[in-house]
Design a protein around this motif. Structure first.
Motif, PDB file in Angstrom:
ATOM      1  N   UNK A 147       0.861  -1.184   0.000  1.00 44.59           N
ATOM      2  CA  UNK A 147       0.000   0.000   0.000  1.00 44.59           C
ATOM      3  C   UNK A 147       0.891   1.225   0.000  1.00 44.59           C
ATOM      4  N   UNK A 148       0.355   2.330  -0.501  1.00 44.66           N
ATOM      5  CA  UNK A 148       1.105   3.578  -0.556  1.00 44.66           C
ATOM      6  C   UNK A 148       1.234   4.131   0.852  1.00 44.66           C
ATOM      7  N   UNK A 149       2.469   4.475   1.231  1.00 46.12           N
ATOM      8  CA  UNK A 149       2.719   5.050   2.542  1.00 46.12           C
ATOM      9  C   UNK A 149       1.889   6.313   2.725  1.00 46.12           C
ATOM     10  N   UNK A 150       1.254   6.426   3.864  1.00 46.42           N
ATOM     11  CA  UNK A 150       0.416   7.581   4.149  1.00 46.42           C
ATOM     12  C   UNK A 150      -1.043   7.346   3.814  1.00 46.42           C
ATOM     13  N   UNK A 151      -1.329   6.281   3.068  1.00 43.18           N
ATOM     14  CA  UNK A 151      -2.716   5.909   2.798  1.00 43.18           C
ATOM     15  C   UNK A 151      -3.092   4.774   3.741  1.00 43.18           C
ATOM     16  N   UNK A 152      -4.361   4.495   3.834  1.00 45.22           N
ATOM     17  CA  UNK A 152      -4.837   3.434   4.707  1.00 45.22           C
ATOM     18  C   UNK A 152      -4.314   2.074   4.255  1.00 45.22           C
ATOM     19  N   UNK A 153      -3.949   1.249   5.223  1.00 45.70           N
ATOM     20  CA  UNK A 153      -3.576  -0.139   4.909  1.00 45.70           C
ATOM     21  C   UNK A 153      -4.735  -0.872   4.240  1.00 45.70           C
ATOM     22  N   UNK A 154      -5.943  -0.424   4.506  1.00 47.17           N
ATOM     23  CA  UNK A 154      -7.123  -1.061   3.922  1.00 47.17           C
ATOM     24  C   UNK A 154      -7.151  -0.911   2.401  1.00 47.17           C
ATOM     25  N   UNK A 155      -6.369   0.020   1.851  1.00 44.41           N
ATOM     26  CA  UNK A 155      -6.287   0.221   0.395  1.00 44.41           C
ATOM     27  C   UNK A 155      -5.130  -0.566  -0.208  1.00 44.41           C
ATOM     28  N   UNK A 156      -4.828  -1.731   0.361  1.00 46.22           N
ATOM     29  CA  UNK A 156      -3.707  -2.523  -0.136  1.00 46.22           C
ATOM     30  C   UNK A 156      -4.014  -3.157  -1.489  1.00 46.22           C
ATOM     31  N   UNK A 157      -2.932  -3.512  -2.193  1.00 47.49           N
ATOM     32  CA  UNK A 157      -3.027  -4.310  -3.419  1.00 47.49           C
ATOM     33  C   UNK A 157      -2.333  -5.637  -3.144  1.00 47.49           C
ATOM     34  N   UNK A 158      -2.827  -6.680  -3.764  1.00 53.75           N
ATOM     35  CA  UNK A 158      -2.253  -8.009  -3.580  1.00 53.75           C
ATOM     36  C   UNK A 158      -1.071  -8.176  -4.530  1.00 53.75           C
ATOM     37  N   UNK A 159       0.068  -8.566  -3.966  1.00 54.23           N
ATOM     38  CA  UNK A 159       1.245  -8.879  -4.774  1.00 54.23           C
ATOM     39  C   UNK A 159       1.167 -10.323  -5.234  1.00 54.23           C
ATOM     40  N   UNK A 160       0.702 -11.183  -4.362  1.00 56.77           N
ATOM     41  CA  UNK A 160       0.544 -12.604  -4.671  1.00 56.77           C
ATOM     42  C   UNK A 160       0.294 -13.364  -3.393  1.00 56.77           C
ATOM     43  N   UNK A 161       0.123 -14.674  -3.513  1.00 55.91           N
ATOM     44  CA  UNK A 161      -0.113 -15.472  -2.316  1.00 55.91           C
ATOM     45  C   UNK A 161       1.117 -15.460  -1.405  1.00 55.91           C
ATOM     46  N   UNK A 162       0.872 -15.648  -0.095  1.00 53.69           N
ATOM     47  CA  UNK A 162       1.992 -15.738   0.845  1.00 53.69           C
ATOM     48  C   UNK A 162       2.956 -16.797   0.352  1.00 53.69           C
ATOM     49  N   UNK A 163       4.209 -16.472   0.408  1.00 63.75           N
ATOM     50  CA  UNK A 163       5.240 -17.403  -0.019  1.00 63.75           C
ATOM     51  C   UNK A 163       6.506 -17.140   0.744  1.00 63.75           C
TER      52      UNK A 163
END
Length: 124
Positions: free
Chosen positions: A53-69
């Motif tokens: 997520x963009x620093x300074x924006x809400x964590x709730x506005x995250x984008x998925x990079x991929x599954x946990x690995x």
């Protein structure tokens, strides 16, 4: 016709209010206008995914990079309307590339979990 100071001032205030009105509709990372560089990017994990997520924006506005690995490196992602980001340097000093060019170096980020996101790194 000559306008009074009060009329001119009132017109300016009304215009400024209209110009600064918030856009309607939901705002997400895919609908935001790309930010001019530099801007920070944070990395974290949800129960199932590596996210950013963009620093300074809400964590709730995250984008998925991929599954946990084992690590987030080498997986391209888009954020805040801009594509071509990848995390690099896993196993050592983590950094971000943007279309093959250095974008930001990363350090540890410790903050409270929000929206199911656990913070790991802050990159600037």
């Amino acid at each position: 016709m000559q306008l009074s100071f009060a009329t001119v001032f009132a017109t300016i205030v009304v215009f400024a209010g209209v110009a600064s009105a918030a856009p309607s509709g939901e705002i997400t990372n895919s609908t935001l206008t790309p930010l001019a560089a530099p801007f920070g990017i944070n990395y974290g994990q949800t129960q199932n995914n590596d996210v950013a997520w963009v620093d300074g924006q809400s964590k709730c506005n995250f984008v998925v990079i991929g599954p946990n690995g084992p690590n987030p490196c080498g997986r391209p992602f888009s954020i805040n309307g801009e594509s071509g980001f990848t995390f690099e340097g896993c196993g050592g000093s983590l950094w971000i590339d943007l279309n093959g060019q250095f974008f930001a170096s990363c350090g540890n980020l410790k903050e409270a979990d929000v929206c199911g996101v656990h913070s790991e790194f802050h990159c600037i």
